[in-house]
Design an enzyme around this catalytic site. Structure first.
Site, mmCIF file in Angstrom:
data_model
loop_
_atom_site.group_PDB
_atom_site.id
_atom_site.type_symbol
_atom_site.label_atom_id
_atom_site.label_comp_id
_atom_site.label_asym_id
_atom_site.label_seq_id
_atom_site.Cartn_x
_atom_site.Cartn_y
_atom_site.Cartn_z
ATOM 1 N N GLU A 55 0.629 -1.054 -0.113
ATOM 2 C CA GLU A 55 0.055 -0.114 0.055
ATOM 3 C C GLU A 55 0.774 1.308 0.070
ATOM 4 O O GLU A 55 0.559 2.141 -0.553
ATOM 5 C CB GLU A 55 -0.889 0.117 1.271
ATOM 6 C CG GLU A 55 -1.635 -0.982 1.589
ATOM 7 C CD GLU A 55 -1.190 -2.265 2.407
ATOM 8 O OE1 GLU A 55 -1.745 -2.595 3.266
ATOM 9 O OE2 GLU A 55 0.161 -2.660 2.169
ATOM 10 N N CYS A 78 -2.380 -3.040 7.586
ATOM 11 C CA CYS A 78 -2.146 -3.313 8.864
ATOM 12 C C CYS A 78 -2.404 -2.077 9.800
ATOM 13 O O CYS A 78 -2.186 -0.929 9.458
ATOM 14 C CB CYS A 78 -0.535 -3.889 9.225
ATOM 15 S SG CYS A 78 0.419 -2.411 8.669
ATOM 16 N N CYS A 87 0.052 0.995 7.965
ATOM 17 C CA CYS A 87 -0.453 1.417 6.743
ATOM 18 C C CYS A 87 -1.754 2.010 7.040
ATOM 19 O O CYS A 87 -1.777 3.150 5.878
ATOM 20 C CB CYS A 87 -0.689 0.133 5.979
ATOM 21 S SG CYS A 87 0.934 -0.746 5.344
ATOM 22 N N THR A 199 18.138 -40.240 5.117
ATOM 23 C CA THR A 199 18.594 -39.503 3.887
ATOM 24 C C THR A 199 19.947 -39.274 3.809
ATOM 25 O O THR A 199 20.606 -39.390 2.679
ATOM 26 C CB THR A 199 17.530 -38.625 3.448
ATOM 27 O OG1 THR A 199 16.228 -39.263 3.763
ATOM 28 C CG2 THR A 199 17.599 -38.045 2.363
ATOM 29 N N LEU A 207 21.079 -30.612 -0.755
ATOM 30 C CA LEU A 207 20.038 -30.136 -0.615
ATOM 31 C C LEU A 207 20.006 -28.462 -0.756
ATOM 32 O O LEU A 207 19.462 -27.539 -0.176
ATOM 33 C CB LEU A 207 19.597 -30.069 0.927
ATOM 34 C CG LEU A 207 19.396 -31.447 1.333
ATOM 35 C CD1 LEU A 207 18.892 -31.453 2.731
ATOM 36 C CD2 LEU A 207 18.561 -32.211 0.402
ATOM 37 N N GLU A 295 11.644 -33.771 2.222
ATOM 38 C CA GLU A 295 12.236 -34.534 0.787
ATOM 39 C C GLU A 295 12.870 -35.826 1.261
ATOM 40 O O GLU A 295 13.611 -36.546 0.474
ATOM 41 C CB GLU A 295 13.294 -33.811 0.024
ATOM 42 C CG GLU A 295 12.713 -32.360 -0.660
ATOM 43 C CD GLU A 295 13.577 -32.074 -1.705
ATOM 44 O OE1 GLU A 295 14.332 -32.630 -2.125
ATOM 45 O OE2 GLU A 295 13.250 -31.138 -2.254
ATOM 46 N N GLY A 297 13.289 -39.262 4.487
ATOM 47 C CA GLY A 297 12.935 -40.273 3.843
ATOM 48 C C GLY A 297 11.544 -40.762 4.170
ATOM 49 O O GLY A 297 10.602 -40.060 4.928
ATOM 50 N N SER A 303 5.700 -40.364 9.466
ATOM 51 C CA SER A 303 5.601 -39.848 11.011
ATOM 52 C C SER A 303 4.747 -38.684 10.675
ATOM 53 O O SER A 303 3.849 -38.154 11.650
ATOM 54 C CB SER A 303 6.928 -39.764 11.237
ATOM 55 O OG SER A 303 7.527 -40.824 11.632
#
Length: 369
Positions: A55, A78, A87, A199, A207, A295, A297, A303
Site C-alpha cells: 500500500e 495493517c 499502513c 536420507t 540440498l 524430501e 525419507g 510420521s
C-alpha cells in the site's frame, strides 16, 4: 473492451503480489493498486519482510493524486506497528476515499482492526473481492500465523509401486532428469528443506536451491546425532539445523560438540522414544520458518502424515515397478487401520515431465496443533 470491475483490479493486484513469491516469508504476499477515474495511478507489492508494504509503495507512486481515489489491496492494511509503521494511518492521511480489500488479515494483531479504523475515519471499505483466490496464494501465511507451525509440503520421487529405493538402498535415479530439474527449482519457494538422518546417511545430499541467491535453511531430523561431520549437507553458506533429543547428564559426546560448530542443535521433546515432530515444528516456527519442503525419507514422511502435520504433497511418479518386500516405501510410519481412514487429497493438479507424472494437491484434513 474489458469491463474494469473491482474483480478486474483485484486480479491485477494479485498478479503484483505473486512477483515476490518465495521472498516475503514470514510475511504474506500482498499487492496494491491506486485507481482514480478508471486509471491506475499507483501500484506496488511487498517484496521482502522489513521493506515497505504494498500500500505504501502504491501511495508513494500516486502522490497527491491519491486524494479521492480508490485503493485496491489484496490483504487488509495493517493497523499495528511491526518492522514498519501502520499502513492504515498513511491511507487515511492520503485522502483515499475507498479501500477494496481482498481478504481480512488472519494475524490476531490486526484481524479486522485495519478495516475498523478505516471505517471510523469515514473511508468506505469493501471486503472479500477474490477472497478464495487470495487465500490460496497466502495459504502458507495463513497456516503459519494462525497455528504457530510452518506449512509442510512433502515432495516424493517414487516408482509406480510407491518405492523410493530398492531393497539394496539404491535410489539413483527413479524419476527423469526433467522431474529432478523442476523439483530442484521449486525449492526456492520455501524457507527450509527437511530430511531425516537416514536420507543423509544413505544419499549424502547437498540440498541446495537451484538459485544461488536463495539460501535455504537445511533441517535434519536426527534423534541420536548420527549425522557425519563431513556430510555434504554442510556445504555452502546455508544454515543447518539439526533437530534432536535433549542430551542426558554425562552424555555430551564429541560428535555433539563437533556438530554444534557446524549447525544449530535444536533440542525438542520426546514422544515414544522419538522426536516429537509437533514440538519440533513449533520451535522451528519461532525461528521465523513459515514453510518447509520435506524430501525424505519414508519414515519421516510417514510420521508427519501420522501426526496430521502435512498440508500439501508433490508426488513425482515414474512408470517403473521396483518391487521387493525390503524396498523402501515413500510413506511409512504407522498408517491408518482402515481404508476409509485414508488421507484424502483436494485441489489436485496433474502434470507430466518426460515420462513422469507429478501429482500436486492439498491435504483434506482438519488442522491439528
Amino acid at each position: 473492451m474489458i469491463k474494469k470491475t473491482d474483480e478486474y483490479y483485484m486480479e491485477l493486484a494479485l498478479k503484483l503480489a505473486l512477483k515476490a513469491k518465495g521472498k516475503t516469508s514470514p510475511n504474506p504476499l500482498v499487492g496494491a493498486l491506486v485507481v482514480k477515474a478508471g486509471k491506475i495511478i499507483g501500484k506496488g507489492f511487498h517484496a521482502k519482510a522489513g521493506l515497505a508494504h504494498a500500500e505504501i509503495i502504491a501511495l508513494d507512486e500516486a502522490g497527491k493524486k491519491a486524494k479521492g481515489a480508490t485503493l485496491y489491496v489484496t490483504l487488509e492494511p495493517c493497523a499495528h506497528t511491526g518492522r514498519t509503521p501502520p499502513c492504515v494511518n498513511r491511507i487515511i492521511q492520503s485522502g483515499i476515499k475507498e479501500v477494496v480489500v481482498g481478504m481480512v488479515d488472519p494475524n490476531p494483531l490486526n484481524n479486522g482492526k485495519g478495516v475498523l479504523l478505516l471505517k471510523q475515519s469515514n473511508v468506505r471499505v469493501k471486503l472479500g473481492v477474490l477472497n478464495e483466490q487470495l487465500k490460496k496464494i497466502n495459504q502458507v501465511f495463513i497456516k503459519y500465523i494462525a497455528s504457530g507451525v510452518p506449512f509442510i509440503t512433502v515432495k516424493v520421487a517414487q516408482s509406480l509401486d510407491g518405492r523410493i529405493a530398492t531393497f539394496t538402498g539404491d535410489s539413483k535415479w527413479i524419476t527423469s532428469d526433467k522431474s529432478r530439474v523442476f523439483a530442484h527449482k521449486i525449492r526456492k519457494d520455501y524457507d527450509a528443506i527437511m530430511v531425516g538422518v537416514n536420507t543423509v546417511l544413505r544419499d549424502n545430499p547437498r540440498l541446495n536451491a537451484a538459485s544461488t541467491q536463495k539460501q535455504l535453511v537445511k533441517i535434519i531430523i536426527d534423534s541420536n546425532l548420527s549425522t557425519p561431520e563431513d556430510a555434504n549437507i554442510f556445504s555452502g553458506a546455508s544454515k543447518v539445523i539439526i533437530v534432536t533429543l535433549p542430551s542426558r547428564p554425562g552424555q555430551e559426546t564429541e560428535n555433539r560438540k563437533s556438530l554444534s560448530a557446524k549447525a544449530t542443535i535444536l533440542e525438542v521433546r520426546e514422544k515414544n522414544g522419538q522426536i516429537n515432530l509437533r514440538d519440533a515444528l513449533k520451535k522451528l516456527s519461532r525461528l521465523k520458518i513459515s514453510n518447509i519442503i520435506v524430501e525424505g525419507g519414508g519414515t519421516l514422511i510417514g510420521s508427519l502424515f501420522d501426526e496430521g502435520l502435512v498440508d500439501k504433497i508433490l508426488f513425482f511418479i515414474s512408470p517403473k515397478i521396483i518391487g521387493g518386500k525390503g524396498a523402501v516405501s515413500s510413506v511409512m510410519g504407522k498408517g491408518v487401520k482402515r481404508a476409509d481412514q485414508a488421507i484424502k487429497l483436494g485441489q489436485m493438479k496433474i502434470r507430466s515431465f518426460a515420462e513422469d507424472l507429478l501429482i500436486e494437491a492439498n491435504i483434506k484434513k482438519c488442522l491439528r496443533v
